[in-house]
Write a protein that holds these residues in place. Structure first.
Motif, mmCIF file in Angstrom:
data_model
loop_
_atom_site.group_PDB
_atom_site.id
_atom_site.type_symbol
_atom_site.label_atom_id
_atom_site.label_comp_id
_atom_site.label_asym_id
_atom_site.label_seq_id
_atom_site.Cartn_x
_atom_site.Cartn_y
_atom_site.Cartn_z
ATOM 1 N N ARG A 67 0.846 -1.204 0.000
ATOM 2 C CA ARG A 67 0.000 0.000 0.000
ATOM 3 C C ARG A 67 0.876 1.247 0.000
ATOM 4 O O ARG A 67 0.587 2.227 -0.714
ATOM 5 C CB ARG A 67 -0.936 0.019 1.207
ATOM 6 C CG ARG A 67 -2.018 -1.028 1.186
ATOM 7 C CD ARG A 67 -3.180 -0.682 2.108
ATOM 8 N NE ARG A 67 -2.793 -0.400 3.487
ATOM 9 C CZ ARG A 67 -2.601 -1.328 4.416
ATOM 10 N NH1 ARG A 67 -2.718 -2.614 4.105
ATOM 11 N NH2 ARG A 67 -2.279 -0.980 5.662
ATOM 12 N N ARG A 68 1.932 1.219 0.795
ATOM 13 C CA ARG A 68 2.815 2.384 0.855
ATOM 14 C C ARG A 68 3.483 2.638 -0.494
ATOM 15 O O ARG A 68 3.634 3.787 -0.917
ATOM 16 C CB ARG A 68 3.887 2.152 1.916
ATOM 17 C CG ARG A 68 4.783 3.359 2.186
ATOM 18 C CD ARG A 68 4.001 4.482 2.863
ATOM 19 N NE ARG A 68 4.052 5.714 2.099
ATOM 20 C CZ ARG A 68 3.516 6.856 2.522
ATOM 21 N NH1 ARG A 68 2.906 6.920 3.699
ATOM 22 N NH2 ARG A 68 3.581 7.926 1.774
ATOM 23 N N LYS A 69 3.863 1.572 -1.183
ATOM 24 C CA LYS A 69 4.453 1.716 -2.513
ATOM 25 C C LYS A 69 3.463 2.389 -3.462
ATOM 26 O O LYS A 69 3.834 3.287 -4.230
ATOM 27 C CB LYS A 69 4.862 0.340 -3.052
ATOM 28 C CG LYS A 69 5.381 0.360 -4.477
ATOM 29 C CD LYS A 69 5.775 -1.039 -4.937
ATOM 30 C CE LYS A 69 6.190 -1.044 -6.404
ATOM 31 N NZ LYS A 69 6.628 -2.397 -6.853
ATOM 32 N N ALA A 70 2.205 1.967 -3.418
ATOM 33 C CA ALA A 70 1.189 2.556 -4.289
ATOM 34 C C ALA A 70 0.916 4.010 -3.915
ATOM 35 O O ALA A 70 0.731 4.864 -4.795
ATOM 36 C CB ALA A 70 -0.095 1.735 -4.217
ATOM 37 N N ILE A 71 0.897 4.296 -2.623
ATOM 38 C CA ILE A 71 0.697 5.686 -2.179
ATOM 39 C C ILE A 71 1.857 6.553 -2.665
ATOM 40 O O ILE A 71 1.638 7.660 -3.188
ATOM 41 C CB ILE A 71 0.583 5.738 -0.635
ATOM 42 C CG1 ILE A 71 -0.743 5.122 -0.176
ATOM 43 C CG2 ILE A 71 0.703 7.184 -0.142
ATOM 44 C CD1 ILE A 71 -0.830 4.890 1.317
ATOM 45 N N ASP A 72 3.070 6.048 -2.523
ATOM 46 C CA ASP A 72 4.241 6.827 -2.940
ATOM 47 C C ASP A 72 4.223 7.105 -4.441
ATOM 48 O O ASP A 72 4.665 8.180 -4.883
ATOM 49 C CB ASP A 72 5.525 6.099 -2.545
ATOM 50 C CG ASP A 72 5.786 6.156 -1.046
ATOM 51 O OD1 ASP A 72 5.168 6.999 -0.361
ATOM 52 O OD2 ASP A 72 6.613 5.352 -0.555
ATOM 53 N N HIS A 73 3.718 6.162 -5.216
ATOM 54 C CA HIS A 73 3.576 6.410 -6.660
ATOM 55 C C HIS A 73 2.664 7.607 -6.910
ATOM 56 O O HIS A 73 2.960 8.466 -7.753
ATOM 57 C CB HIS A 73 3.016 5.173 -7.362
ATOM 58 C CG HIS A 73 2.544 5.438 -8.764
ATOM 59 N ND1 HIS A 73 3.402 5.765 -9.787
ATOM 60 C CD2 HIS A 73 1.287 5.449 -9.305
ATOM 61 C CE1 HIS A 73 2.713 5.960 -10.902
ATOM 62 N NE2 HIS A 73 1.427 5.773 -10.630
ATOM 63 N N HIS A 74 1.582 7.690 -6.164
ATOM 64 C CA HIS A 74 0.665 8.820 -6.341
ATOM 65 C C HIS A 74 1.283 10.129 -5.857
ATOM 66 O O HIS A 74 1.035 11.191 -6.442
ATOM 67 C CB HIS A 74 -0.658 8.537 -5.619
ATOM 68 C CG HIS A 74 -1.500 7.515 -6.315
ATOM 69 N ND1 HIS A 74 -1.378 6.174 -6.077
ATOM 70 C CD2 HIS A 74 -2.462 7.652 -7.271
ATOM 71 C CE1 HIS A 74 -2.233 5.510 -6.836
ATOM 72 N NE2 HIS A 74 -2.895 6.383 -7.567
ATOM 73 N N LEU A 75 2.085 10.049 -4.810
ATOM 74 C CA LEU A 75 2.779 11.265 -4.366
ATOM 75 C C LEU A 75 3.786 11.728 -5.417
ATOM 76 O O LEU A 75 3.954 12.937 -5.632
ATOM 77 C CB LEU A 75 3.469 11.008 -3.026
ATOM 78 C CG LEU A 75 2.551 10.598 -1.868
ATOM 79 C CD1 LEU A 75 3.353 10.499 -0.568
ATOM 80 C CD2 LEU A 75 1.374 11.546 -1.705
ATOM 81 N N ASP A 76 4.426 10.768 -6.081
ATOM 82 C CA ASP A 76 5.311 11.126 -7.199
ATOM 83 C C ASP A 76 4.520 11.803 -8.315
ATOM 84 O O ASP A 76 5.003 12.756 -8.949
ATOM 85 C CB ASP A 76 6.015 9.880 -7.748
ATOM 86 C CG ASP A 76 7.054 9.309 -6.787
ATOM 87 O OD1 ASP A 76 7.480 10.043 -5.873
ATOM 88 O OD2 ASP A 76 7.426 8.133 -6.964
ATOM 89 N N CYS A 77 3.309 11.318 -8.567
ATOM 90 C CA CYS A 77 2.450 11.933 -9.584
ATOM 91 C C CYS A 77 2.111 13.377 -9.209
ATOM 92 O O CYS A 77 2.047 14.258 -10.082
ATOM 93 C CB CYS A 77 1.167 11.125 -9.755
ATOM 94 S SG CYS A 77 1.372 9.545 -10.607
ATOM 95 N N ILE A 78 1.905 13.624 -7.936
ATOM 96 C CA ILE A 78 1.612 14.992 -7.498
ATOM 97 C C ILE A 78 2.842 15.880 -7.676
ATOM 98 O O ILE A 78 2.722 17.055 -8.038
ATOM 99 C CB ILE A 78 1.106 14.996 -6.041
ATOM 100 C CG1 ILE A 78 -0.216 14.224 -5.949
ATOM 101 C CG2 ILE A 78 0.914 16.437 -5.550
ATOM 102 C CD1 ILE A 78 -0.725 14.026 -4.532
ATOM 103 N N ASP A 79 4.033 15.324 -7.447
ATOM 104 C CA ASP A 79 5.251 16.085 -7.741
ATOM 105 C C ASP A 79 5.300 16.484 -9.216
ATOM 106 O O ASP A 79 5.716 17.596 -9.564
ATOM 107 C CB ASP A 79 6.495 15.261 -7.390
ATOM 108 C CG ASP A 79 6.680 15.082 -5.890
ATOM 109 O OD1 ASP A 79 6.109 15.880 -5.114
ATOM 110 O OD2 ASP A 79 7.392 14.128 -5.495
ATOM 111 N N ILE A 80 4.884 15.574 -10.081
ATOM 112 C CA ILE A 80 4.834 15.881 -11.512
ATOM 113 C C ILE A 80 3.798 16.967 -11.780
ATOM 114 O O ILE A 80 4.034 17.882 -12.591
ATOM 115 C CB ILE A 80 4.535 14.603 -12.317
ATOM 116 C CG1 ILE A 80 5.701 13.623 -12.186
ATOM 117 C CG2 ILE A 80 4.257 14.929 -13.780
ATOM 118 C CD1 ILE A 80 5.411 12.240 -12.737
#
Length: 388
Positions: A115-128
């Motif tokens: 779950r944390r890996k998936a959340i971090d992917h979305h946080l990376d998307c927000i950085d983009i």
């Protein structure tokens, strides 16, 4: 020939339909990914192709990105590239359905580390999003189960809320989280976000900047999609559309291809509910051109939306309301049918010419030489699209 009033034309001039970058890449069915000449080799070429659609139609001023399909070293550079071509970077779409770790879920997984890996992917998307100036993070989750007893249905909803809350808390300014729903596939027994009610329940618990995305192909056969459009507009939670067409399931065909009247009905409710040219309601295509050429497919799609919007705008609302109040069923239906059957294509062609645009964007693109150029220049393009 029907004429369109100045008010209708002014409304149409404000219409904007975002294009998906992945529509220009290779795509296919579950059985085969087809390659086509001129396929983009990188996100820069996808954006160049999208800009051709906007050049021919003035309807598609922005391009949605899909991460990781559209990862680049510099999003500032990609943003400038888009702006130089006359378009903007739009919605950022996450991807948690092509990683082995997500076989049994991503944001809903039993394992906190996944779950944390998936959340971090979305946080990376927000950085983009921060780098591109994008407002919306769109989330579609390919999560669910195939067999009764396989999954804890309630536990997965609780974990989804916790994961979405963490992602939502990272948004800043005007940024929004938009949660898409789909009633089945790839899971067949249950899907974690299968319908507008589940999406609404999840985003309503997050806050004002969490919205529902309605994909027109993500419903069971016979679903009254325009009713859902009305309800979400009424509740102030319709954040975006993904326009496409379907015959059987999530076919992702050119919008309006299977049921033009349904597209008309949907757009009528959009107008009735104040969703047209409303900055809070984003129009976007989500399609896969598996056998047809990509750029003409996108041109045809945005024109279909424009044409059905024009028909929906000429509905005689006074006559419709009078028939509804009086209980005249056939007269009320006839008001809608009269507008739907009105051929406004010649009027739209003349209006385009008045604005310095091609009267026939499809023919103009075919004559432009762009397709021949990219087919010659782009050797070995395999840039991913849906299904690739």
């Amino acid at each position: 020939m029907s004429t369109l009033s100045p008010a209708v034309l002014q409304t149409l001039e404000g219409q904007a339909i975002e294009l998906p970058s992945w529509a220009f890449g290779n795509s296919g069915t579950r059985f085969k990914v087809f390659t086509t000449p001129g396929t983009p080799r990188d996100p820069y070429e996808k954006i160049a192709d999208a800009a051709e659609v906007n050049r021919a139609t003035a309807l598609a001023p922005s391009v949605a990105l899909h991460i990781p399909w559209d990862k680049v070293d510099s999003y500032d550079d990609l943003r400038k590239h888009a702006e130089d071509l006359g378009v903007a970077l739009g919605t950022i779409n996450s991807n948690t359905f092509q990683d082995d770790d997500y076989k049994f879920g991503a944001l809903t997984h039993e394992d906190a580390a996944i779950r944390r890996k998936a959340i971090d992917h979305h946080l990376d998307c927000i950085d983009i999003m921060d780098a591109t100036g994008s407002r919306d993070l769109k989330i579609w989750l390919a999560e669910g189960s195939n067999y009764p007893g396989q999954a804890d249905l309630r536990g997965r909803q609780d974990r989804l809320h916790e994961s979405l809350s963490t992602i939502y808390a990272r948004l800043t300014g005007e940024q929004r989280l938009v949660l898409e729903y789909k009633f089945f596939e790839p899971a067949f027994y249950h899907t974690d976000v299968p319908d507008w009610g589940t999406s609404y329940a999840q985003v309503a618990a997050l806050g004002d900047r969490a919205m529902v995305c309605l994909d027109t192909g993500h419903h069971a056969p016979g679903t009254n999609i325009e009713f859902i459009v009305m309800q979400l507009l009424r509740l102030g939670k319709l954040g975006s559309f993904d326009f496409n067409s379907r015959f059987y399931a999530d076919d992702d065909l050119i919008v309006g291809a299977a049921d033009p009247f349904q597209l008309f009905r949907i757009l009528f409710e959009v107008i009735r509910g104040g969703g047209l040219n409303n900055p809070d309601v984003a129009f976007m295509l989500d399609q896969c051109h598996n056998v047809e050429k990509k750029i003409p497919g996108q041109i045809r799609s945005v024109l279909n939306v424009q044409e059905m919007t024009a028909r929906a705008l000429i509905v005689d609302h006074d006559a419709l309301r009078a028939a509804q109040v009086s209980g005249d069923v056939l007269a009320a239906n006839a008001v809608l049918m009269d507008a739907f059957y009105t051929d406004i294509r010649p009027a739209l062609a003349a209006w385009r010419e008045d604005r310095g645009l091609p009267a026939d964007p499809m023919a103009a693109y075919a004559a432009s030489g762009y397709q021949e150029k990219i087919e010659t220049d782009r050797v070995g393009g395999v840039q991913a699209g849906w299904g690739a």
